[in-house]
Design an enzyme around this catalytic site. Structure first.
Site, PDB file in Angstrom:
ATOM      1  N   GLY A   1       0.975  -1.213  -0.118  1.00 55.54           N
ATOM      2  CA  GLY A   1      -0.417  -0.244   0.240  1.00 55.54           C
ATOM      3  C   GLY A   1       1.119   1.160  -0.385  1.00 55.54           C
ATOM      4  O   GLY A   1       2.005   1.140  -0.330  1.00 55.54           O
ATOM      5  N   SER A   2       0.376   2.395   0.382  1.00 56.62           N
ATOM      6  CA  SER A   2       0.722   3.312   0.931  1.00 56.62           C
ATOM      7  C   SER A   2       2.452   4.100   1.057  1.00 56.62           C
ATOM      8  O   SER A   2       2.955   4.366   0.784  1.00 56.62           O
ATOM      9  CB  SER A   2       0.134   4.809   1.284  1.00 56.62           C
ATOM     10  OG  SER A   2      -1.362   4.781   0.592  1.00 56.62           O
ATOM     11  N   THR A   3       2.596   2.352   2.233  1.00 51.45           N
ATOM     12  CA  THR A   3       4.457   2.414   2.338  1.00 51.45           C
ATOM     13  C   THR A   3       5.122   2.853   1.186  1.00 51.45           C
ATOM     14  O   THR A   3       6.096   3.035   1.505  1.00 51.45           O
ATOM     15  CB  THR A   3       4.376   1.655   3.664  1.00 51.45           C
ATOM     16  OG1 THR A   3       3.886   0.676   3.478  1.00 51.45           O
ATOM     17  CG2 THR A   3       4.320   2.053   4.821  1.00 51.45           C
TER      18      THR A   3
ATOM     19  N   LYS B   1       4.807   4.624  -1.368  1.00 49.04           N
ATOM     20  CA  LYS B   1       4.943   5.476  -1.734  1.00 49.04           C
ATOM     21  C   LYS B   1       6.488   5.862  -1.733  1.00 49.04           C
ATOM     22  O   LYS B   1       6.562   7.094  -1.902  1.00 49.04           O
ATOM     23  CB  LYS B   1       4.075   6.479  -1.735  1.00 49.04           C
ATOM     24  CG  LYS B   1       2.538   5.668  -2.560  1.00 49.04           C
ATOM     25  CD  LYS B   1       1.793   6.518  -1.583  1.00 49.04           C
ATOM     26  CE  LYS B   1       0.352   6.051  -2.767  1.00 49.04           C
ATOM     27  NZ  LYS B   1      -1.155   6.955  -1.879  1.00 49.04           N
TER      28      LYS B   1
END
Length: 703
Positions: free
Chosen positions: A292-294, A296
């Site tokens: 997920g967003s980690t 990014k």
């Protein structure tokens, strides 16, 4: 007569020849037995009359980095039988009955063992002291005891997935005990006793004791105190949210030393057979999940390093973006509107990261995936590490690039992601994660020391520091505010990802909540990742489930390591527990500031008029008693960007990233000088200047 004598001579010669042939045959046989096969047959004869009783070596001690014992070896007697002696005694049934009662075994099974045609049979391994003393007193014929060592873990389940387990034969099966079995295990010895043809021990005959060589001891990088803090917090979230799994790892980003590694569910290695086998899986190095967003953070690092994006680059988020025939939305379809790249990261805006990923292109993105170590083992010294899963470059399409850029499509392990983020914390240099610190000999002297091992420079020092400041904003202003630690500058990123269904697609109601980050942001001492698999209940987001776990782990660990506080004074002796930290409300609206200040139990005095706060007293992060009055100063004129005049805010003590964000929001430009925190500024706080003016800000080391 002559014919008779000739016949007799022929018979004598024939007999003599047969005698000669027979003699030569015997001589040849003797030569074969004595010379050709002499050594072999002598060895077999020795084996026939010798009985070996194995003596296992003691495994070396496993210490934490401060010399505290995590795994030791203790002595225990094991019961064995010499079946020939048992049969000779004529008391086989009586002996079997007695042993079965004392050892708690089935009598028939014991009888079969003690009467088996063999030279040696184990009856029961590693019995307790009381049982051993009872058998010694009985002195049963053909039954003996030999001292062995067994593994004992004094802290029970603490660091169980790191330490692993050992078999009853003193062989490491999992964890460090398996990884370093050749070092820790030692060399077994034996007791050799000579017996006669019917199995009786020969008095005054050969009795040899070949002593074992005990294993060397090892010192791990694990810190028992930090390990305890990590496991305490995992137990809390395990009880509160009842997830399917929970993982936390703490690392020193400067050296790659793993200071703590824990998973839930866990087990007690002293009695591991009483737990399901799945409990022994080290999820920190084995569990592959969509981050997920980690993830990014990797996209941002690539974009900044390649010059595709700058902190003040402008993006517009209408709430979704089309990639080919597919539409990718931001969380809950939220439209973030116009924003800088700093705000894209703070808001974890999918549209912004998809746009950045597409601009980077597949080749560049895969270049950074490989450079950060995804799709390959980190090389941590533990058995069973997984490689993770990457979409094959040859099959990757634009939609794959778009989803990878925001943290989907690829699967990573927690240790991979923590190593990558630690690279950012370590000025762009990736360090190989490791657990072994030193090897000690029997006298406790260091015979081997493991030095930190740089892997490669992944991004430049400038990019790493710039990204660290941006990630600090995620904790200060964005989705990671629950990871904020009073007195420390924290950088990090939240992640919330749907779980992949075994049948394809995503599970509708299961998520992986995570947070990864480091602190202090300007001089990182610790990096930590927390991954919570399928937490029950709502909310299930990384910012609400994993970030608080990260905060508690990091706060207590930083205090334990005596890392100096930043931005707040030390608590003086005698100061009451009713003291609180003054929040930073500069450049917030009055309504938002009132809410935040009152939440801290403080009073507010408003000076001036307008919408935005340009200064406050006491300064942000000051320690004051509850009920203290905080004075906030409002601009006398409209401060919105594009207006003719604005009020210069108080920037002292803020990071370069914070200063840039504050000034950009009100339409002013920054001219930075130096590095660190804002120390001086020109124009001074409260000055009214035209929109578009330049503010010179001098930065220096943190106080």
């Amino acid at each position: 007569m002559q014919t008779t004598n000739l016949a007799i001579r022929k018979r004598i010669v024939t007999l003599f020849l047969f005698f000669i042939l027979g003699f030569l045959g015997l001589m040849g046989r003797m030569f074969w037995v004595q010379i050709v096969r002499g050594a072999e047959l002598s060895e077999k004869a020795l084996e026939n009359r010798m009985r070996d009783v194995p003596v296992k070596a003691k495994r070396g001690v496993v210490y934490d980095r401060n010399g505290r014992e995590l795994a030791i070896s203790v002595s225990a007697d094991s019961v064995y039988a010499n079946p020939a002696e048992v049969r000779k005694s004529g008391r086989a049934e009586e002996i079997a009955h007695t042993l079965a009662q004392i050892l708690g075994l089935e009598e028939e099974n014991v009888y079969q063992r003690i009467t088996k045609v063999s030279g040696f049979e184990w009856i029961k391994r590693q019995v307790d002291f009381k049982t051993s003393a009872q058998l010694k007193k009985l002195d049963l014929p053909g039954i003996g005891l030999v001292e062995e060592s067994r593994r004992f873990y004094p802290k029970k389940s603490l660091a169980c997935h790191v330490l692993g387990i050992s078999s009853i034969d003193n062989i490491g099966l999992e964890g460090v005990d398996r990884q370093y079995n050749d070092i820790i295990g030692g060399i077994p010895g034996r007791i050799v006793i000579e017996h006669d043809a019917v199995g009786r021990e020969i008095p005054e005959a050969t009795h040899r004791y070949i002593p074992p060589t005990d294993g060397a001891s090892v010192v791990l990088t694990i810190d028992e105190t930090i390990q305890y803090i990590v496991e305490r917090e995992l137990d809390r979230v395990w009880e509160a949210r009842k997830p399917k799994g929970a993982i936390a790892v703490v690392m020193d980003p400067r050296t790659g030393e793993v200071l703590a590694m824990a998973n839930r569910p866990c087990f007690d290695p002293n009695d591991y057979k009483q737990y399901p086998e799945v409990n022994r899986r080290n999820l920190a190095i084995w569990y592959a999940y969509e981050p997920g967003s980690t993830m990014k953070i990797v996209t941002a690092a690539a974009g900044l390093e390649e010059g595709v994006v700058r902190p003040n680059s402008r993006f517009f988020c209408p709430g979704s973006i089309k990639v080919g025939k597919e539409t990718i939305s931001c969380s809950q379809g939220r439209a973030h509107g116009a924003q800088t790249f700093v705000e894209v990261v703070e808001h974890s805006c999918n549209v912004g990261f998809v746009s950045l990923g597409l601009e980077l292109g597949l080749d560049k993105y895969y270049q950074y995936l490989n450079a950060f170590g995804f799709g390959q083992k980190t090389g941590i010294d533990l058995p069973g590490e997984a490689k993770g899963i990457l979409v094959p470059r040859t099959r990757a399409k634009q939609i794959d690039l778009a989803t990878m850029a925001m943290g989907q499509a690829n699967a990573v392990t927690p240790i991979q992601l923590l190593t990558a983020v630690s690279t950012v914390a370590n000025d762009g240099v990736m360090m190989k994660p490791h657990l072994l610190k030193e090897v000690l000999d029997a006298d406790g002297k260091v015979v081997k020391r493991v030095e930190p091992e740089p892997v490669r420079q992944v991004i430049s020092k400038a990019t790493a520091r710039e990204l660290a400041l941006i990630l600090e904003g995620v904790v200060q202003n964005g989705t990671g505010q629950n990871a904020y630690i009073e007195g420390y500058r924290v950088a990090g990123k939240t992640g919330t990802a749907q779980k992949i269904s075994p049948s394809g697609g995503y599970l509708p109601n299961e998520y992986v909540a995570s947070f990864v980050g480091f602190a202090p942001a300007n001089n990182p001492r610790l990096a930590c990742i927390v991954v919570i698999d399928a937490p029950q209940g709502y909310p299930y987001y990384g910012g609400t489930v994993a970030a608080p776990v990260f905060r508690e782990i990091m706060r207590d660990s930083l205090r334990y390591l005596e890392v100096p506080l930043q931005g707040v004074p030390k608590v003086e002796k005698g100061e009451t527990k009713e003291t609180v930290s003054v929040p930073d409300v500069v450049n917030l609206t009055l309504d938002d500031a009132l809410t935040i200040i009152k939440r801290q139990g403080l009073e507010v005095q408003v000076e001036g008029s307008g919408d935005l706060i340009w200064s406050q007293a006491p300064r942000a992060y000051s320690k004051v008693k509850k009920g203290t009055k905080v004075i906030v100063y409002l601009s006398e004129v409209n401060q919105q960007a594009g207006e003719e005049e604005v009020t210069v805010p108080d920037l002292q003590g803020k990071s370069m990233r914070e200063v840039a964000r504050i000034l950009a929001k009100i339409g002013l430009h920054m001219e930075p000088q130096g590095y660190g925190l804002a120390a001086k500024q020109n124009p001074a706080p409260g000055a009214v200047v035209k929109s578009g003016s330049v503010v010179v800000v001098e930065f220096g080391p943190a106080p």
